[in-house]
Design an enzyme around this catalytic site. Structure first.
Site, mmCIF file in Angstrom:
data_model
loop_
_atom_site.group_PDB
_atom_site.id
_atom_site.type_symbol
_atom_site.label_atom_id
_atom_site.label_comp_id
_atom_site.label_asym_id
_atom_site.label_seq_id
_atom_site.Cartn_x
_atom_site.Cartn_y
_atom_site.Cartn_z
ATOM 1 N N GLY A 158 -15.195 2.561 38.817
ATOM 2 C CA GLY A 158 -15.393 3.278 37.551
ATOM 3 C C GLY A 158 -14.275 4.271 37.302
ATOM 4 N N PHE A 210 -20.306 9.315 29.280
ATOM 5 C CA PHE A 210 -21.656 9.014 29.749
ATOM 6 C C PHE A 210 -22.691 8.954 28.607
ATOM 7 C CE2 PHE A 210 -25.748 10.641 31.370
ATOM 8 C CZ PHE A 210 -25.987 9.805 32.447
ATOM 9 N N SER A 233 -26.923 11.935 41.159
ATOM 10 C CA SER A 233 -27.124 12.761 39.964
ATOM 11 C C SER A 233 -28.288 13.705 40.222
ATOM 12 C CB SER A 233 -27.473 11.872 38.766
ATOM 13 O OG SER A 233 -27.875 12.663 37.660
ATOM 14 N N TYR A 273 -33.286 5.470 34.731
ATOM 15 C CA TYR A 273 -32.018 6.066 35.192
ATOM 16 C C TYR A 273 -32.298 6.963 36.403
ATOM 17 C CZ TYR A 273 -27.703 8.731 35.499
ATOM 18 O OH TYR A 273 -26.547 9.316 35.972
ATOM 19 N N VAL A 303 -19.313 -4.489 38.549
ATOM 20 C CA VAL A 303 -19.961 -4.267 39.857
ATOM 21 C C VAL A 303 -21.280 -5.036 39.997
ATOM 22 C CG1 VAL A 303 -18.919 -1.990 40.331
ATOM 23 C CG2 VAL A 303 -21.107 -2.105 39.111
HETATM 24 N N1 LIG Z 1 -21.735 12.555 32.971
HETATM 25 C C1 LIG Z 1 -22.805 13.073 33.558
HETATM 26 O O1 LIG Z 1 -23.445 13.992 33.023
HETATM 27 C C2 LIG Z 1 -23.228 12.571 34.907
HETATM 28 C C3 LIG Z 1 -24.150 13.330 35.640
HETATM 29 C C4 LIG Z 1 -24.565 12.887 36.880
HETATM 30 C C5 LIG Z 1 -24.086 11.709 37.391
HETATM 31 N N2 LIG Z 1 -23.202 10.949 36.663
HETATM 32 C C6 LIG Z 1 -22.734 9.691 37.251
HETATM 33 O O2 LIG Z 1 -21.338 9.744 37.386
HETATM 34 C C7 LIG Z 1 -20.812 8.421 37.411
HETATM 35 C C8 LIG Z 1 -19.630 8.320 36.456
HETATM 36 O O3 LIG Z 1 -20.086 8.563 35.140
HETATM 37 P P1 LIG Z 1 -19.219 9.343 34.041
HETATM 38 O O4 LIG Z 1 -19.995 10.531 33.636
HETATM 39 O O5 LIG Z 1 -17.827 9.503 34.480
HETATM 40 O O6 LIG Z 1 -19.367 8.302 32.824
HETATM 41 P P2 LIG Z 1 -18.285 7.369 32.056
HETATM 42 O O7 LIG Z 1 -17.193 8.224 31.518
HETATM 43 O O8 LIG Z 1 -19.075 6.552 31.114
HETATM 44 O O9 LIG Z 1 -17.687 6.454 33.230
HETATM 45 C C9 LIG Z 1 -18.422 5.412 33.814
HETATM 46 C C10 LIG Z 1 -17.469 4.543 34.617
HETATM 47 O O10 LIG Z 1 -18.238 3.532 35.310
HETATM 48 C C11 LIG Z 1 -17.685 2.265 35.033
HETATM 49 N N3 LIG Z 1 -18.758 1.263 34.990
HETATM 50 C C12 LIG Z 1 -19.973 1.386 34.391
HETATM 51 N N4 LIG Z 1 -20.667 0.248 34.527
HETATM 52 C C13 LIG Z 1 -19.889 -0.608 35.228
HETATM 53 C C14 LIG Z 1 -20.039 -1.955 35.666
HETATM 54 N N5 LIG Z 1 -21.168 -2.639 35.429
HETATM 55 N N6 LIG Z 1 -19.030 -2.541 36.357
HETATM 56 C C15 LIG Z 1 -17.890 -1.850 36.608
HETATM 57 N N7 LIG Z 1 -17.690 -0.574 36.228
HETATM 58 C C16 LIG Z 1 -18.665 0.036 35.529
HETATM 59 C C17 LIG Z 1 -16.994 2.397 33.680
HETATM 60 O O11 LIG Z 1 -15.911 1.484 33.598
HETATM 61 P P3 LIG Z 1 -15.811 0.218 32.607
HETATM 62 O O12 LIG Z 1 -16.637 0.535 31.398
HETATM 63 O O13 LIG Z 1 -14.358 0.080 32.352
HETATM 64 O O14 LIG Z 1 -16.364 -0.890 33.428
HETATM 65 C C18 LIG Z 1 -16.464 3.828 33.740
HETATM 66 O O15 LIG Z 1 -15.206 3.848 34.377
HETATM 67 C C19 LIG Z 1 -21.975 7.479 37.069
HETATM 68 O O16 LIG Z 1 -22.490 6.931 38.261
HETATM 69 C C20 LIG Z 1 -22.990 8.435 36.438
HETATM 70 O O17 LIG Z 1 -24.294 7.967 36.554
HETATM 71 C C21 LIG Z 1 -22.758 11.356 35.445
#
Ligand SMILES: NC(=O)c1ccc[n+]([C@@H]2O[C@H](COP(=O)([O-])OP(=O)(O)OC[C@H]3O[C@@H](n4cnc5c(N)ncnc54)[C@H](OP(=O)(O)O)[C@@H]3O)[C@@H](O)[C@H]2O)c1
Length: 249
Positions: free
Chosen positions: A9, A187, A137, A150, A58
């Site tokens: 990601g 996200f 998270s 989620y 993934v």
């Molecule tokens: N933002 C928040 O508030 C927050 C809080 C707690 C935890 N998190 C966690 O942090 C992590 C990263 O999220 P983020 O906030 O950085 O969100 P984001 O900007 O939407 O990034 C998500 C990343 O995951 C990749 N991804 C998603 N589904 C995928 C799949 N099926 N196969 C391959 N790659 C996939 C996306 O790449 P592609 O679309 O290019 O595949 C993207 O690079 C996640 O696990 C999320 O649950 C986020």
């Protein structure tokens, strides 16, 4: 020789910021995601850091295995795996939930993490060395209204982190977890299926975490001495007290 970090990601948000932070501190990188163009842009930005791009979903076990098997020799010895790929899809009471959204979250956030880890673990166990950081998270530590599946997917990440740490202990592989609160990334755009106005509201009235704040913590964790494992971090914006308790002005 440079250490190798494998970040899932990395095309956006926390994964991208982690790639930037680890490249700055001397790692070479394997960056992964589905959006190849984004990964190519990032690789250019990171030059002259050696970067190898793998484009796969993934959720697709065969694609994960093939991608890992295709790693060039120089990138095969992965020292650090950041299991970051994942998203929330939808925000609805369980009785109105979309089963397709449930599949996306359980297959991506849970099974995707397992597939990637399983593909990289033979190398780590053989070398008796490795460090896995799972991105959980606050949603995995406490359920919140309409977050049901989620929250369940991240609760699974929490349980898996502990299970992996126990199983991999004799192999000298460190396993740890970062549990962020609200981070302003793509996200919420993904959760609300491209509704930017609704997504922007999530981050209004307070200062959310930036992806770089989470990347800083990951960088700290992976640069500790070999005998130290920062096993679990809950990282919140100062304005956040619980999963849905945010002090908005
Ligand atoms: N933002 C928040 O508030 C927050 C809080 C707690 C935890 N998190 C966690 O942090 C992590 C990263 O999220 P983020 O906030 O950085 O969100 P984001 O900007 O939407 O990034 C998500 C990343 O995951 C990749 N991804 C998603 N589904 C995928 C799949 N099926 N196969 C391959 N790659 C996939 C996306 O790449 P592609 O679309 O290019 O595949 C993207 O690079 C996640 O696990 C999320 O649950 C986020």
């Amino acid at each position: 020789m440079k250490k190798t970090a494998f970040i899932t990601g990395a095309s956006s948000g926390i994964g991208r910021a982690t790639a930037v932070a680890l490249a700055k501190s001397g790692f070479q990188l394997v960056i992964t995601g589905r959006r190849a163009e984004r990964l190519q842009e990032l690789a250019q930005e990171l030059a002259p850091t050696p970067v190898h791009i793998l484009t796969f979903d993934v959720r697709d076990r065969a694609a994960v295995e093939a991608a890992v098997a295709s790693l060039p020799t120089d990138f095969q010895a992965v020292d650090v795996l950041v299991n970051n790929a994942g998203n929330a899809h939808g925000l609805a009471p369980i009785q109105d939930g979309e089963p397709n959204d449930w599949d996306l979250m359980l297959d991506g956030n849970v099974k995707g993490l397992l597939y990637v880890s399983r593909a990289l673990l033979p190398g780590m166990t053989q070398r008796k060395q490795g460090h896995i950081i799972n991105i959980g998270s606050i949603a995995g530590l406490e359920a919140y209204a309409n977050g049901n599946v989620y929250c369940a997917s991240k609760a699974a990440v929490h349980a898996l982190t502990k299970g992996m740490r126990i199983d991999l202990l004799p192999q000298h592989i460190k396993v740890a977890e970062v549990n962020p609160g609200a981070v302003e990334t793509e996200f919420s755009e993904v959760r609300f299926k491209g509704d930017s106005e609704r997504a922007a509201k999530v981050y209004q009235g307070y200062e959310p975490l930036r992806a770089e704040d989470v990347a800083d913590v990951i960088h700290f964790m992976v640069t500790r001495p070999p005998h130290v494992n920062v096993a679990e971090v809950l990282l919140l914006p100062a304005a956040q007290g619980a999963a849905t308790l945010i002090n908005k002005e």
